[in-house]
Design an enzyme around this catalytic site. Structure first.
Site, short mmCIF file in Angstrom:
data_model
loop_
_atom_site.label_atom_id
_atom_site.label_comp_id
_atom_site.label_asym_id
_atom_site.label_seq_id
_atom_site.Cartn_x
_atom_site.Cartn_y
_atom_site.Cartn_z
N LYS A 34 0.85 -1.19 0.00
CA LYS A 34 0.00 0.00 0.00
C LYS A 34 0.88 1.23 0.00
CE LYS A 34 -4.51 0.94 0.29
NZ LYS A 34 -5.64 0.15 -0.23
N ASP A 74 -7.68 4.30 -4.21
CA ASP A 74 -8.19 4.11 -2.85
C ASP A 74 -8.79 5.47 -2.46
OD1 ASP A 74 -7.85 2.00 -0.44
OD2 ASP A 74 -7.56 3.97 0.39
P1 NDP Z 1 -13.32 7.56 -1.97
O1 NDP Z 1 -12.31 8.61 -1.75
O2 NDP Z 1 -13.93 7.42 -3.31
O3 NDP Z 1 -14.52 7.74 -0.92
C1 NDP Z 1 -14.29 7.75 0.46
C2 NDP Z 1 -15.60 8.04 1.16
O4 NDP Z 1 -15.43 7.86 2.55
C3 NDP Z 1 -16.10 9.47 0.95
O5 NDP Z 1 -17.49 9.50 0.98
C4 NDP Z 1 -15.49 10.17 2.17
O6 NDP Z 1 -16.17 11.35 2.55
C5 NDP Z 1 -15.67 9.10 3.23
N1 NDP Z 1 -14.71 9.29 4.30
C6 NDP Z 1 -13.36 9.38 4.18
N2 NDP Z 1 -12.80 9.59 5.39
C7 NDP Z 1 -13.82 9.63 6.27
C8 NDP Z 1 -13.90 9.80 7.68
N3 NDP Z 1 -12.78 9.98 8.43
N4 NDP Z 1 -15.13 9.76 8.27
C9 NDP Z 1 -16.24 9.59 7.53
N5 NDP Z 1 -16.23 9.42 6.18
C10 NDP Z 1 -15.04 9.44 5.57
O7 NDP Z 1 -12.63 6.20 -1.50
P2 NDP Z 1 -13.04 4.69 -1.86
O8 NDP Z 1 -14.51 4.59 -1.99
O9 NDP Z 1 -12.16 4.24 -2.95
O10 NDP Z 1 -12.55 3.93 -0.54
C11 NDP Z 1 -13.40 3.73 0.58
C12 NDP Z 1 -12.88 2.59 1.42
O11 NDP Z 1 -12.83 1.39 0.62
C13 NDP Z 1 -11.47 2.75 1.98
O12 NDP Z 1 -11.38 2.12 3.23
C14 NDP Z 1 -10.61 2.00 0.98
O13 NDP Z 1 -9.40 1.55 1.54
C15 NDP Z 1 -11.53 0.83 0.67
N6 NDP Z 1 -11.24 0.14 -0.58
C16 NDP Z 1 -11.27 0.78 -1.78
C17 NDP Z 1 -11.02 0.10 -2.95
C18 NDP Z 1 -11.17 0.71 -4.30
O14 NDP Z 1 -11.15 -0.03 -5.28
N7 NDP Z 1 -11.36 2.01 -4.43
C19 NDP Z 1 -10.61 -1.32 -2.91
C20 NDP Z 1 -10.69 -1.94 -1.61
C21 NDP Z 1 -10.95 -1.20 -0.50
P3 NDP Z 1 -15.49 12.78 2.25
O15 NDP Z 1 -15.66 12.99 0.80
O16 NDP Z 1 -16.26 13.72 3.10
O17 NDP Z 1 -14.05 12.66 2.68
#
Ligand code: NDP
Length: 354
Positions: A34, A74
């Site tokens: 990562k 991510d």
């Molecule tokens: P994005 O950046 O697209 O979305 C993240 C989301 O989570 C946003 O809605 C964001 O809100 C919210 N968020 C982030 N930090 C916080 C916080 N501290 N408290 C509350 N809400 C929060 O990321 P992804 O959708 O790609 O990733 C989301 C999760 O999925 C992560 O844990 C990532 O590691 C995991 N993941 C992602 C993969 C992928 O293919 N993208 C693969 C496997 C796992 P805001 O906009 O307000 O920050």
């Protein structure tokens, strides 16, 4: 690759550690790692994000490659960022190879990669429910987050007949008692992916929906929960609330969203609990398929990739059942940990002792 002000070495260490066993579970020939930066893309212009990506890649290109480490998106790293990163990689290396995944469809990206983590999480949840003689059809679902994983989790859950009633971001959550349907999801995609707006604007647009500032959605009564935002977003108290409200299944779209005590509470209460390394492996699985397509110089049709994704999620489910089933309950945490570990351990032993 994560861009978020909260990124620390400790966060990358847990994500990297989990990624090794997740990638092992996919059955594909991939190790795990990562990376990231504490750069905050929020509020930055496209050109500022581009400059950051180019500067990062000016050093990073020495350490990645199609046969070494292959970054994917991510938190804070989506299609826009991967494109800028790949553009700079190609500029510096003068090679067009699968050194990053999640690329655009015009330059080597795979169909279904954008949707893969969310879709895969829902396929895994449907597998857990089917194994227990049930399904997602007609179930009320609570989803957290409104980024890549959350949006496509919601989309696939709706497709499989569930009713999705919440989404969130770091400022709070929206509850729509009528359910978020495919049409409303088009609004959310445009809001989050194009306008980079806040989820509270959903409640301004759809009058029956309500925005709860500074709160997480776990108090909303549901049968299935999909934590899809970030780590440690579901505490022991949240788990107890969900269990009290009769939750049947929890599938982690985000990485380690449930705190350890919360995960124990779900398992002790015999909730079907799909841990991240199994439930959200669909994203990296399709990244693996993107690498294969790049190596072959082919682009597979959408149905082919989706069928492969479904089959990989079903295989992971089977492995969890094999190693996690006891006394009529499948402990998916145990199953995923054992199945993921065995392949890594066997490979290390086969390499020889150092
Ligand atoms: P994005 O950046 O697209 O979305 C993240 C989301 O989570 C946003 O809605 C964001 O809100 C919210 N968020 C982030 N930090 C916080 C916080 N501290 N408290 C509350 N809400 C929060 O990321 P992804 O959708 O790609 O990733 C989301 C999760 O999925 C992560 O844990 C990532 O590691 C995991 N993941 C992602 C993969 C992928 O293919 N993208 C693969 C496997 C796992 P805001 O906009 O307000 O920050």
């Amino acid at each position: 690759m994560r861009f978020d002000p909260d990124v620390t070495l400790s966060v990358l260490k847990f994500l990297g550690f989990e990624q090794v066993f997740k990638n092992s579970l996919t059955g594909l020939p991939m190790g795990g790692a990562k990376g990231g930066a504490n750069f905050n893309p929020k509020g930055k212009s496209d050109r500022e994000v581009m400059r950051f990506c180019q500067s990062l890649m000016t050093e990073l290109h020495r350490h990645i490659g199609e046969d070494t480490d292959v970054p994917a998106g991510d938190i804070g790293v989506g299609g826009r960022e991967i494109s800028y990163l790949f553009g700079q990689y190609k500029r510096l290396e003068n090679r067009f190879v699968g050194s990053l995944t999640g690329k655009g469809l015009t330059f080597g990206g795979s169909l279904v990669r954008t949707e893969a983590t969310g879709y895969g999480c829902v396929y895994f949840c449907e597998n857990m429910l089917n194994h227990a003689g049930d399904s997602l059809q007609g179930k009320t679902c609570v989803v957290s987050g409104s980024g890549n994983v959350a949006i496509y989790t919601a989309e696939n859950a709706i497709e499989l007949g569930a009713k999705v009633v919440t989404l969130s971001d770091s400022s709070g959550f929206v509850h729509d008692p009528d359910g978020i349907d495919a049409e409303k999801l088009v609004f959310i995609k445009s809001l989050k992916e194009v306008d980079r707006g806040r989820i509270s604007e959903y409640a301004d647009h759809f009058s029956r929906a309500k925005f709860y500032a500074g709160q997480r959605p776990w108090s909303v009564s549901c049968e299935v929960a999909f934590p899809c935002a970030t780590q440690n977003e579901l505490s022991l108290d949240d788990a107890k609330t969900l269990i009290g409200n009769g939750v049947l299944a929890v599938a982690e779209g985000a990485n380690m969203p449930t705190e350890l005590a919360g995960a124990h509470a779900f398992v002790n209460s015999k909730v079907l609990f799909g841990p991240a390394k199994a439930a959200n492996a669909g994203g990296v699985a399709v990244s693996g398929l993107e690498q294969s397509q790049n190596a072959l110089r082919l682009s597979w049709p959408r149905e082919d990739v989706d069928t492969k994704l479904k089959s990989i999620m079903s295989d992971i489910h089977q492995k969890c059942v094999k190693h996690g089933q006891a006394n009529g309950y499948v402990n998916y945490v145990r199953g995923a940990n054992i199945a993921g570990f065995i392949k890594v351990a066997d490979a290390m032993l086969a390499y020889g002792v150092v």
